[in-house]
Design an enzyme around this catalytic site. Structure first.
Site, PDB file in Angstrom:
ATOM      1  N   GLU A  90     -24.650  55.151  43.651  1.00 23.24           N
ATOM      2  CA  GLU A  90     -24.548  54.432  44.994  1.00 23.24           C
ATOM      3  C   GLU A  90     -25.688  54.913  45.775  1.00 23.24           C
ATOM      4  O   GLU A  90     -25.977  56.327  45.690  1.00 23.24           O
ATOM      5  CB  GLU A  90     -23.346  54.444  45.341  1.00 23.24           C
ATOM      6  CG  GLU A  90     -22.245  53.685  44.673  1.00 23.24           C
ATOM      7  CD  GLU A  90     -20.680  53.930  45.408  1.00 23.24           C
ATOM      8  OE1 GLU A  90     -20.012  52.761  45.351  1.00 23.24           O
ATOM      9  OE2 GLU A  90     -20.408  54.956  45.936  1.00 23.24           O
ATOM     10  N   CYS A 103     -29.634  57.025  52.232  1.00 16.28           N
ATOM     11  CA  CYS A 103     -28.991  58.212  51.755  1.00 16.28           C
ATOM     12  C   CYS A 103     -29.211  58.057  50.067  1.00 16.28           C
ATOM     13  O   CYS A 103     -28.567  57.206  49.651  1.00 16.28           O
ATOM     14  CB  CYS A 103     -27.525  58.291  52.028  1.00 16.28           C
ATOM     15  SG  CYS A 103     -26.606  59.547  51.699  1.00 16.28           S
ATOM     16  N   CYS A 110     -21.214  65.132  40.052  1.00  8.98           N
ATOM     17  CA  CYS A 110     -21.679  66.301  40.720  1.00  8.98           C
ATOM     18  C   CYS A 110     -20.762  67.419  39.982  1.00  8.98           C
ATOM     19  O   CYS A 110     -19.629  67.203  39.899  1.00  8.98           O
ATOM     20  CB  CYS A 110     -21.408  66.137  41.969  1.00  8.98           C
ATOM     21  SG  CYS A 110     -21.586  67.579  43.095  1.00  8.98           S
ATOM     22  N   CYS A 114     -16.199  69.977  45.152  1.00  8.85           N
ATOM     23  CA  CYS A 114     -15.575  70.162  46.694  1.00  8.85           C
ATOM     24  C   CYS A 114     -14.241  69.037  46.674  1.00  8.85           C
ATOM     25  O   CYS A 114     -14.273  68.023  46.103  1.00  8.85           O
ATOM     26  CB  CYS A 114     -16.333  69.561  47.588  1.00  8.85           C
ATOM     27  SG  CYS A 114     -18.203  70.600  47.643  1.00  8.85           S
ATOM     28  N   CYS A 117     -14.400  65.548  48.740  1.00  9.34           N
ATOM     29  CA  CYS A 117     -15.450  64.580  48.158  1.00  9.34           C
ATOM     30  C   CYS A 117     -15.243  63.657  46.715  1.00  9.34           C
ATOM     31  O   CYS A 117     -14.902  64.239  46.009  1.00  9.34           O
ATOM     32  CB  CYS A 117     -16.765  65.461  48.064  1.00  9.34           C
ATOM     33  SG  CYS A 117     -18.380  64.212  47.848  1.00  9.34           S
ATOM     34  N   CYS A 331     -20.040  59.544  54.455  1.00 12.64           N
ATOM     35  CA  CYS A 331     -20.341  60.868  53.675  1.00 12.64           C
ATOM     36  C   CYS A 331     -19.053  61.259  52.982  1.00 12.64           C
ATOM     37  O   CYS A 331     -17.926  61.051  53.264  1.00 12.64           O
ATOM     38  CB  CYS A 331     -20.119  61.913  54.757  1.00 12.64           C
ATOM     39  SG  CYS A 331     -21.683  61.967  55.986  1.00 12.64           S
TER      40      CYS A 331
HETATM   41  N1  SAH Z   1     -24.016  68.194  47.358  1.00 13.19           N
HETATM   42  C1  SAH Z   1     -24.495  68.114  48.636  1.00 13.19           C
HETATM   43  C2  SAH Z   1     -24.891  66.509  49.050  1.00 13.19           C
HETATM   44  C3  SAH Z   1     -24.032  65.884  49.661  1.00 13.19           C
HETATM   45  S1  SAH Z   1     -24.210  65.599  51.055  1.00 13.19           S
HETATM   46  C4  SAH Z   1     -23.965  68.821  49.892  1.00 13.19           C
HETATM   47  O1  SAH Z   1     -22.740  69.419  49.491  1.00 13.19           O
HETATM   48  O2  SAH Z   1     -24.459  69.125  50.652  1.00 13.19           O
HETATM   49  C5  SAH Z   1     -22.898  64.848  51.838  1.00 13.19           C
HETATM   50  C6  SAH Z   1     -22.193  65.482  52.814  1.00 13.19           C
HETATM   51  O3  SAH Z   1     -21.167  64.798  53.227  1.00 13.19           O
HETATM   52  C7  SAH Z   1     -21.979  66.917  52.839  1.00 13.19           C
HETATM   53  O4  SAH Z   1     -22.019  67.736  53.825  1.00 13.19           O
HETATM   54  C8  SAH Z   1     -20.514  66.911  52.235  1.00 13.19           C
HETATM   55  O5  SAH Z   1     -19.980  68.167  52.484  1.00 13.19           O
HETATM   56  C9  SAH Z   1     -19.899  65.777  53.193  1.00 13.19           C
HETATM   57  N2  SAH Z   1     -18.663  65.334  52.785  1.00 13.19           N
HETATM   58  C10 SAH Z   1     -18.143  65.264  51.488  1.00 13.19           C
HETATM   59  N3  SAH Z   1     -17.008  64.665  51.458  1.00 13.19           N
HETATM   60  C11 SAH Z   1     -16.740  64.400  52.779  1.00 13.19           C
HETATM   61  C12 SAH Z   1     -15.608  63.573  53.350  1.00 13.19           C
HETATM   62  N4  SAH Z   1     -14.598  63.229  52.713  1.00 13.19           N
HETATM   63  N5  SAH Z   1     -15.781  63.520  54.686  1.00 13.19           N
HETATM   64  C13 SAH Z   1     -16.658  63.668  55.381  1.00 13.19           C
HETATM   65  N6  SAH Z   1     -17.772  64.548  54.856  1.00 13.19           N
HETATM   66  C14 SAH Z   1     -17.877  64.910  53.498  1.00 13.19           C
END
Ligand code: SAH
Length: 341
Positions: A90, A103, A110, A114, A117, A331
């Protein structure tokens, strides 16, 4: 077949020399690909027919098919692309007053795990090549008939876990003969791969670095982000300070606020302590709900309190607008798909 978009300009010149051609042909090809955004070698009309045939035999232009396109009420568009090997990724297009932001995904799946996510999980498939990263931008530009002005590496994947391909893609994005988008208009977000943050600091790029911090104690951060078991907050902060010192650039810290988890004033106090004296900015993200996710969004009241506390204590903090959450494009809501099931 080789993807012609995987080569930066210098490499493409070498490729053409190997084909018995003059190096400047690479510049012409670059222009067709990144400025004219053509989808076939036949459209490269200032190349001889013979050269076009040679190119067709050696390379693919890696043109993505759109499997699905969704549009949010706020205008954000989410694309599901067929990446031509049975997988799909996506990419999200957002419109701001200053232009269009994209984006992009850097990996299919991945490894970071986390807990909040949707992009992560057991199914890491592979890195995207630099050409595959670039094709996301080009495919969106073709479809929406626009020029992208900002690029964020915040889609599926951990960009610093695919370091070389991401850096090579950035070189092509920056090249005046390529996409010609300045590094200041590019952000890379990382969950905190410390050794790669040191590497990035020495690249001498002007990109913005975003750090997904999300918590202020190792206990909480490790519960949310397994990467913290390898590189804890202290180690991460040290790398960030080194980055700021070497590049003289401000870091952007991402902090997703989850109800009853990391959103009280004690957390805000610790965050102020951690960031004191650093040139930085805090991006507060109301955590987006994901399927089976254990975290829920903080109340608006808590989000505002958190922001105000940071601002009152010398840390610049803003609340990120939640674009595209109605189509799962916000995000942490992006995910890879397998086309066969
Ligand atoms: N792997 C990288 C790139 C992903 S960026 C990273 O972790 O930074 C996506 C951003 O959205 C990151 O800051 C991630 O922590 C955040 N994110 C992931 N899941 C989310 C969620 N459910 N709600 C809000 N932000 C989230």
């Amino acid at each position: 077949m080789k993807n012609i978009k995987d080569y930066n300009l210098e490499e493409l010149k070498q490729e053409l020399i190997k084909l018995g051609e003059k190096a400047f042909r690479a510049e012409q090809i670059f222009k067709w690909i990144y400025q004219e955004n053509v989808t076939s070698f036949d459209e490269m009309t200032n190349l001889s027919l013979e050269l076009r045939e040679k190119l067709k035999k050696e390379y693919t232009l890696c043109i993505y098919k759109i499997i699905k396109k969704q549009e949010s009420e706020d205008g954000t568009k989410k694309y599901l692309f067929d990446v031509l090997d049975g997988n799909a990724i996506e990419t999200v297009l957002m419109e701001y007053h200053h232009g269009y932001s994209i984006c992009v995904s850097s990996q299919i799946g991945c490894k970071m795990g986390c807990k909040f996510c949707a992009s992560t999980g057991i199914n890491f498939i592979r890195n995207l090549s630099s050409g595959e990263i670039l094709e996301q931008i080009l495919a969106v530009e073709r479809d929406a008939n626009i020029k992208i002005s900002n690029i964020v590496f915040m889609g599926i994947g951990e960009p610093l876990d695919n370091y070389n391909n991401v850096i090579n893609a950035i070189k092509i994005i920056n090249n005046p003969k390529g996409l010609n988008i300045g590094a200041r208009h590019i952000s890379i977000s990382t969950s905190g791969l410390v050794p790669k943050i040191y590497d990035l600091a020495s690249e001498n790029l002007q990109c913005t670095l975003s750090i997904s911090l999300h918590a202020t104690t190792d206990e909480k951060r490790s519960a949310m982000m397994p990467v913290n078991n390898s590189y804890n907050i202290e180690t991460l902060m040290k790398a960030c300070k080194d980055y700021i010192e070497k590049t003289n650039k401000r870091i952007s810290f991402e902090y997703a606020l989850a109800k009853d988890n990391n959103d009280n004033i004690e957390d805000a106090k610790r965050l102020v302590k951690l960031l004191k004296g650093m040139i930085c900015h805090v991006n507060l993200i109301p955590i987006n709900k994901i399927e089976n996710g254990e975290y829920t969004k903080s109340t608006n009241e808590n989000i505002i309190k958190f922001r105000d506390y940071l601002n009152a204590h010398g840390i610049v903090a803003t609340i990120r607008r939640e674009l595209g959450s109605d189509i799962d494009a916000a995000c942490g809501q992006l995910r890879r798909k397998n086309l066969n099931n």
